[in-house]
Design an enzyme around this catalytic site. Structure first.
Site, PDB file in Angstrom:
ATOM      1  N   GLU A 159     -32.985  68.334   3.717  1.00 16.52           N
ATOM      2  CA  GLU A 159     -34.079  68.445   4.677  1.00 16.52           C
ATOM      3  C   GLU A 159     -35.435  68.217   4.011  1.00 16.52           C
ATOM      4  OE1 GLU A 159     -34.359  68.551   7.806  1.00 16.52           O
ATOM      5  OE2 GLU A 159     -32.256  68.769   8.341  1.00 16.52           O
ATOM      6  N   TYR A 181     -40.167  73.385  11.185  1.00 19.10           N
ATOM      7  CA  TYR A 181     -39.075  72.442  11.422  1.00 19.10           C
ATOM      8  C   TYR A 181     -37.926  72.699  10.457  1.00 19.10           C
ATOM      9  CZ  TYR A 181     -35.933  68.676  10.973  1.00 19.10           C
ATOM     10  OH  TYR A 181     -34.754  67.991  10.874  1.00 19.10           O
ATOM     11  N   ASP A 212     -37.962  67.129  15.482  1.00 17.76           N
ATOM     12  CA  ASP A 212     -38.540  66.219  14.492  1.00 17.76           C
ATOM     13  C   ASP A 212     -39.073  64.991  15.221  1.00 17.76           C
ATOM     14  OD1 ASP A 212     -36.281  64.669  15.083  1.00 17.76           O
ATOM     15  OD2 ASP A 212     -36.096  63.999  13.010  1.00 17.76           O
TER      16      ASP A 212
END
Length: 345
Positions: free
Chosen positions: A72, A155, A173
């Site tokens: 990520e 996020y 996103d």
């Protein structure tokens, strides 16, 4: 363990702060469809994803939460093709947070290579240290705990909680925002910055139940990455095109032109060239080597000749080079040793 429903995207605005709706009037998200229509969308995308999802290592069931967290962070503003080899080498070298935490922060920066935005490497290192100090060496599994880790924004915390731990979280996103804008709001593109209305829309669209919510997040993200792309959407391949508000509205053009980030001639380019030198240097690099070509100094520096030559080919102004060096020091990406500049210890 990570779930195979996980999907990748370029998270250009992943952890940007939410701005008030009134500040971004370009898109006014509409309500999601009624329950039956929304359930049909959930099912259609889950079916499509099961067949079309890319086979990526951080989606595999055996991938650890640490592997998902690393992916990520690496995937922020970076395409998957560049991330894959670095992620694989990173996980071979540091298969768990404690392995990275034992290394100097500079080694994380060195291993980051050319992924760009190398402060992310420092933040991952800091997160690994915090995971060891505060969570017994295990990546925490809830949104609030993840959000407390260095370098982890809203996020990333939601994505790791969902994709590594199977929790029901609203993951938003850039790709998800674009799909939502077209599918629900009839807009070609989402607002330039994330709005509170978009977050409400995403939350309202999320299926009940942890498993369906993870599948929905992953499938919408993958649809945006592969089909509902920013510049050339493949609407003929879209499994939910019949419900798309943007297509129904006649594909209206965007209300603004996205601005790409410049590179050539910028301070960012010079910083990157300096970092390339520091990554391969086995000892501190004297300031004069950055300022003057080795040939002018009368010797050939060992090991750093190629990246140093690339830096000098930029022919940057002295003040630009000084800004780059000062910025790297202030960002913690370099430190000043009596013999010169080096990666942080």
């Amino acid at each position: 363990m990570a779930l195979i429903y996980y999907a990748e995207s370029i998270k250009a605005q992943a952890d940007a702060p939410t701005v008030p709706d009134a500040a971004r009037p370009e898109v006014a998200p509409e309500s999601v469809p009624e329950a039956a229509a929304l359930a049909a969308l959930h099912n259609a995308l889950a079916t499509w994803f099961a067949v079309n999802a890319r086979d990526l290592p951080w989606r595999a069931a055996e991938c650890t939460p640490w592997g998902v967290l690393v992916s990520e962070i690496m995937l922020q503003q970076t395409p998957v093709v560049r991330v894959l080899p670095v992620w694989e080498e990173w996980l071979r070298r540091w298969p768990e947070p404690s392995a990275l935490a034992r290394e100097p922060a500079g080694e994380a920066v060195r291993a980051w290579g050319r992924l760009g935005y190398p402060r992310r490497a420092l933040r991952l290192h800091a997160a690994a240290v915090a995971i060891g100090a505060d969570h017994g060496g295990e990546v925490p599994g809830t949104y609030p705990e993840l959000l407390q880790l260095p370098g982890v924004g809203s996020y990333t915390a939601a994505a790791v909680a969902a994709f590594a731990f199977g929790r029901r979280e609203t993951v938003v996103d850039t790709n998800i925002r674009r799909v939502h804008a077209r599918l629900f709001s009839g807009a070609a593109l989402p607002s330039p910055a994330l709005t509170a209305a978009e977050m409400r829309l995403a939350a309202n669209a999320l299926p009940d139940g942890a498993g369906p919510s993870v599948r929905w997040n992953a499938s919408v993200m993958e649809l945006g990455a592969l089909v509902c792309t920013a510049r050339s959407p493949k609407c003929g391949q879209c499994p939910v095109s019949g419900s798309c508000a943007w297509l129904a509205a006649g594909e209206p053009p965007p209300t603004y032109t996205p601005k790409g980030q410049s590179w050539h001639g910028t301070d960012r380019q010079v910083r990157g060239a300096v970092m390339a030198v520091l990554r391969v240097a086995e000892s501190p690099v004297a300031r004069e080597l950055f300022q003057r070509a080795p040939a002018d100094l009368g010797f050939e520096p060992a090991g750093i000749g190629i990246p140093l030559a690339a830096l000098h080919r930029l022919d940057s102004a002295p003040e630009q080079l000084e800004r780059a060096l000062s910025g790297l020091l202030s960002d913690g990406l370099a430190e000043l040793h009596p013999a010169g500049f080096r990666l942080p210890a």
